[in-house]
Design an enzyme around this catalytic site. Structure first.
Site, PDB file in Angstrom:
ATOM      1  N   HIS A 101      24.572 -13.956  61.839  1.00 13.82           N
ATOM      2  CA  HIS A 101      25.550 -14.260  60.794  1.00 13.82           C
ATOM      3  C   HIS A 101      25.956 -15.719  60.979  1.00 13.82           C
ATOM      4  O   HIS A 101      26.433 -16.103  62.042  1.00 13.82           O
ATOM      5  CB  HIS A 101      26.775 -13.343  60.918  1.00 13.82           C
ATOM      6  CG  HIS A 101      26.467 -11.909  60.672  1.00 13.82           C
ATOM      7  ND1 HIS A 101      26.274 -11.412  59.405  1.00 13.82           N
ATOM      8  CD2 HIS A 101      26.319 -10.854  61.516  1.00 13.82           C
ATOM      9  CE1 HIS A 101      26.019 -10.114  59.474  1.00 13.82           C
ATOM     10  NE2 HIS A 101      26.035  -9.748  60.751  1.00 13.82           N
ATOM     11  N   HIS A 107      17.903 -10.823  59.566  1.00 16.12           N
ATOM     12  CA  HIS A 107      17.750  -9.639  60.411  1.00 16.12           C
ATOM     13  C   HIS A 107      16.267  -9.445  60.697  1.00 16.12           C
ATOM     14  O   HIS A 107      15.439  -9.591  59.801  1.00 16.12           O
ATOM     15  CB  HIS A 107      18.299  -8.412  59.664  1.00 16.12           C
ATOM     16  CG  HIS A 107      17.859  -7.094  60.236  1.00 16.12           C
ATOM     17  ND1 HIS A 107      17.075  -6.208  59.537  1.00 16.12           N
ATOM     18  CD2 HIS A 107      18.091  -6.537  61.451  1.00 16.12           C
ATOM     19  CE1 HIS A 107      16.847  -5.143  60.301  1.00 16.12           C
ATOM     20  NE2 HIS A 107      17.442  -5.307  61.453  1.00 16.12           N
ATOM     21  N   ASN A 164      13.602  -6.874  63.255  1.00 12.90           N
ATOM     22  CA  ASN A 164      13.433  -5.845  64.268  1.00 12.90           C
ATOM     23  C   ASN A 164      11.945  -5.599  64.417  1.00 12.90           C
ATOM     24  O   ASN A 164      11.222  -5.549  63.425  1.00 12.90           O
ATOM     25  CB  ASN A 164      14.153  -4.562  63.808  1.00 12.90           C
ATOM     26  CG  ASN A 164      13.833  -3.363  64.687  1.00 12.90           C
ATOM     27  OD1 ASN A 164      13.085  -2.485  64.287  1.00 12.90           O
ATOM     28  ND2 ASN A 164      14.383  -3.345  65.882  1.00 12.90           N
ATOM     29  N   THR A 165      11.454  -5.529  65.657  1.00  7.74           N
ATOM     30  CA  THR A 165      10.096  -4.993  65.858  1.00  7.74           C
ATOM     31  C   THR A 165      10.142  -4.066  67.056  1.00  7.74           C
ATOM     32  O   THR A 165      10.890  -4.286  68.007  1.00  7.74           O
ATOM     33  CB  THR A 165       9.002  -6.073  66.077  1.00  7.74           C
ATOM     34  OG1 THR A 165       9.128  -6.596  67.391  1.00  7.74           O
ATOM     35  CG2 THR A 165       9.060  -7.184  65.059  1.00  7.74           C
ATOM     36  N   HIS A 225       9.609 -15.667  51.112  1.00  8.41           N
ATOM     37  CA  HIS A 225       8.632 -14.624  50.783  1.00  8.41           C
ATOM     38  C   HIS A 225       7.195 -15.116  51.010  1.00  8.41           C
ATOM     39  O   HIS A 225       6.342 -14.359  51.484  1.00  8.41           O
ATOM     40  CB  HIS A 225       8.813 -14.156  49.336  1.00  8.41           C
ATOM     41  CG  HIS A 225      10.088 -13.391  49.107  1.00  8.41           C
ATOM     42  ND1 HIS A 225      10.442 -12.297  49.877  1.00  8.41           N
ATOM     43  CD2 HIS A 225      11.092 -13.549  48.202  1.00  8.41           C
ATOM     44  CE1 HIS A 225      11.613 -11.815  49.449  1.00  8.41           C
ATOM     45  NE2 HIS A 225      12.044 -12.566  48.436  1.00  8.41           N
ATOM     46  N   HIS A 275      25.649   3.036  46.243  1.00  6.12           N
ATOM     47  CA  HIS A 275      27.009   3.189  45.704  1.00  6.12           C
ATOM     48  C   HIS A 275      27.478   1.945  44.956  1.00  6.12           C
ATOM     49  O   HIS A 275      28.464   1.985  44.236  1.00  6.12           O
ATOM     50  CB  HIS A 275      28.003   3.558  46.800  1.00  6.12           C
ATOM     51  CG  HIS A 275      28.222   2.485  47.830  1.00  6.12           C
ATOM     52  ND1 HIS A 275      27.298   2.172  48.792  1.00  6.12           N
ATOM     53  CD2 HIS A 275      29.262   1.654  48.039  1.00  6.12           C
ATOM     54  CE1 HIS A 275      27.764   1.203  49.549  1.00  6.12           C
ATOM     55  NE2 HIS A 275      28.957   0.858  49.122  1.00  6.12           N
TER      56      HIS A 275
END
Lengths: 280, 280
Positions: free
Chosen positions: B108, B118, B120-121, B151, B181
Site C-alpha cells: 500500500h 498484490h 502471491n505464488t 497488462h 455487493h
C-alpha cells in the site's frame, strides 16, 4: 386463554412499524442535542432507499464534532426468502414470506475515550413472529466505572420485564461479539436477544421499547462523563486500531452484514456501521 | 514417457522452498532500493512465526516513505487438513496430508497516484501437486498508459511459457477480484492461476519463477513513473476510500484470508494485507 395481540399479526406489524419511526426520531433528536451541547450543532442527513423485492428504508447519518460518524437506519422490508436462506429462519416451512422492520444504530465517536455504541431492535414475521435486538459498547480504553454503569443500566431495563432476561442476554452478547481469530471480544458486551416471543405481545413489545429508549439515555450519560477528557495522538491511534477490529468483526462474522451484502441488500445502509477511519 | 521431476516430489518441494526464500529476499531488496532512491532509506523488519500443526513462516514488513505499508510473507506449512476442508482440495481422497510453501506480497503506497500491488505464488502438494498465484494492481485513479504497460508486461511473462496462459489467467483474475455487493472490481486485474500442473515441472516452475521476479521489476517502473506527481488532500482521501473497498474484499471474499483466519492461521501475517489506514 386470554386474547393476545400476537393473534392479530397485522396490528402487531402496524404498531411495531409506528414505534420504530418514533424511536428513530427520538434517537436522532437525542444525538443532535449532544452535538448542540458539546459540538457545533451538526444535524443528521437523511437518505431514502428502496429494496428490490419489497420495502425499503431510510438512513440518517451525521458527521459531527462529538460523533465522528453515526448512522441510524430504519427499514421495513418484506418479500420471500430464498430456498436456501429460508432454512435458517423459523416459520418458513410452508411459506417463505417474511416481513421485518427495525432500527439499527452505530456511533463512532471522535474522542478515543468515548466508546462506540451499537444498538439494533427489530420485529420479524414469517408464519411465526418475534423480536430481536441488543445494545453493546466498544471502548478503546476500559473503564471500570463506565462498565459497571452500562451493565447496571441494561440490567435494570431487563429486570423491568423479566428477572431471567439479563443473565441470558448478557451471555448471548458476549458469545456473539467475539473475534475468534484474535481470541478477543469486540467490546465489553451488553445484551443480545433473538427469537423473543413470550406469547405476551404487551410484555415483549414493551421490553423492546425499553431497550430502544434506554440506549440514547445511557449513552448521553457516558458521553457527558468523558466529553471534557483531553486526548493525545497515541490515544487516537489506539482508537483507530480498535476500529480495525470492529471492521474485522463486521465483515468476517456479523450475520446481518454478511447476509445483507450477499443477498443484494442496500450496501450503503448495511455498511453504515463501518468506522469513518481505521488503521492496521 | 520421459522422466519428469514431478515424479520426485521431495526434490520439487526442496527446489520450490529454496526458490521462495530467494524470491522473498529479491523482492525485499528491490523494494528497499525504491525506498533508498525515493524515500529516506527505510528497511524491512522481520518476524518469525510458528504454526500449530506444522511449519511456520516469516513476515517482512516495511513502513516507509514511498511504501506506506508493505508486507512480504514467506511460509512453509504442512500437516493434515480437516475432514471438512479436505473436501475442497484435490488429492486428499485417500490421505489428508498437505505441504505448502509460498510468498505473498501486498504493498500500500503513500502516493494516491501509485497503485497498490498484490502478488502471491505458491507450491502445494497433497497426493497431487500444483502451483498457484497471480499479480494484480489496484490504482485509485485509472491511467490508461499504466494499465497498458502492466497488462502487456504480464502478457509477456505468460507468453514465455505458454501462449494460452495470458487470456485464461487474466479472465480468472477479473472474476476473482470482484466485489459483488458493490458491483465493482477491486482493481484493474492482472493474472490469477491455480492448480497449475502441466505435467512438465521445468515449465511450471519456470513460469512461477518468472511471475515472481517480474513483479518487483514491473512495479519499480510504475513507481518511477508516478513518484514525482504531487497530490492534494482529496486525492489522498480518494485513496483511503478505495482502501476501504480493499478491506471489504479481503474480509468478505478472499479465500486465503477467510480460510487462514477460520483455521487458526497466524492472524498477524494473514492480515498483513490490510491497508495501514482506510476510511468509509
Amino acid at each position: 386463554m386470554l386474547y393476545d395481540m400476537y393473534n392479530n399479526i397485522d396490528q402487531c406489524k402496524k404498531e411495531a412499524a409506528q414505534w420504530y419511526f418514533y424511536l428513530r426520531d427520538f434517537i436522532c433528536q437525542q444525538f443532535e442535542l449532544i452535538e448542540r451541547d458539546f459540538g457545533n450543532g451538526k444535524k443528521f442527513q437523511r437518505k431514502l432507499w428502496n429494496r428490490d423485492g419489497g420495502g425499503g428504508g431510510e438512513m440518517s447519518i451525521m458527521h459531527g464534532d462529538v460523533f465522528e460518524k453515526v448512522g441510524v437506519n430504519i427499514s421495513t422490508v418484506f418479500g420471500e426468502f430464498s430456498e436456501k436462506f429460508a432454512k435458517e429462519i423459523p416459520g418458513t416451512e410452508i411459506n417463505k414470506v417474511f416481513w421485518a422492520c427495525g432500527v439499527s444504530v452505530v456511533a463512532h465517536m471522535n474522542s478515543p475515550f468515548i466508546p462506540a455504541i451499537h444498538m439494533n431492535t427489530r420485529f420479524i414475521a414469517t408464519e411465526k413472529c418475534w423480536f430481536g435486538g441488543g445494545i453493546d459498547l466498544t471502548p478503546t480504553f476500559r473503564d471500570n466505572d463506565e462498565e459497571r454503569f452500562f451493565h447496571t443500566q441494561l440490567e435494570e431495563v431487563c429486570n423491568k420485564s423479566d428477572l431471567n432476561y439479563y443473565k441470558e442476554f448478557k451471555k448471548a452478547c458476549d458469545e456473539y461479539f467475539f473475534l475468534a481469530h484474535r481470541n478477543e471480544s469486540r467490546g465489553i458486551g451488553g445484551i443480545f436477544y433473538d427469537y423473543l416471543n413470550s406469547g405476551d405481545w404487551e410484555k415483549d413489545f414493551e421490553f423492546n421499547q425499553n431497550v430502544g429508549i434506554s440506549m440514547p439515555n445511557i449513552f448521553t450519560k457516558i458521553v457527558e462523563s468523558k466529553i471534557n477528557k483531553l486526548w493525545a495522538d497515541d490515544d487516537k491511534e489506539a482508537q483507530l486500531i480498535k476500529r480495525g477490529r470492529y471492521v474485522e468483526f463486521n465483515l468476517l462474522y456479523d450475520r446481518g452484514t454478511r447476509f445483507g451484502l450477499m443477498t443484494n441488500g442496500n450496501t450503503e445502509s448495511i455498511l453504515m456501521s463501518m468506522p469513518p477511519h481505521a488503521i492496521w
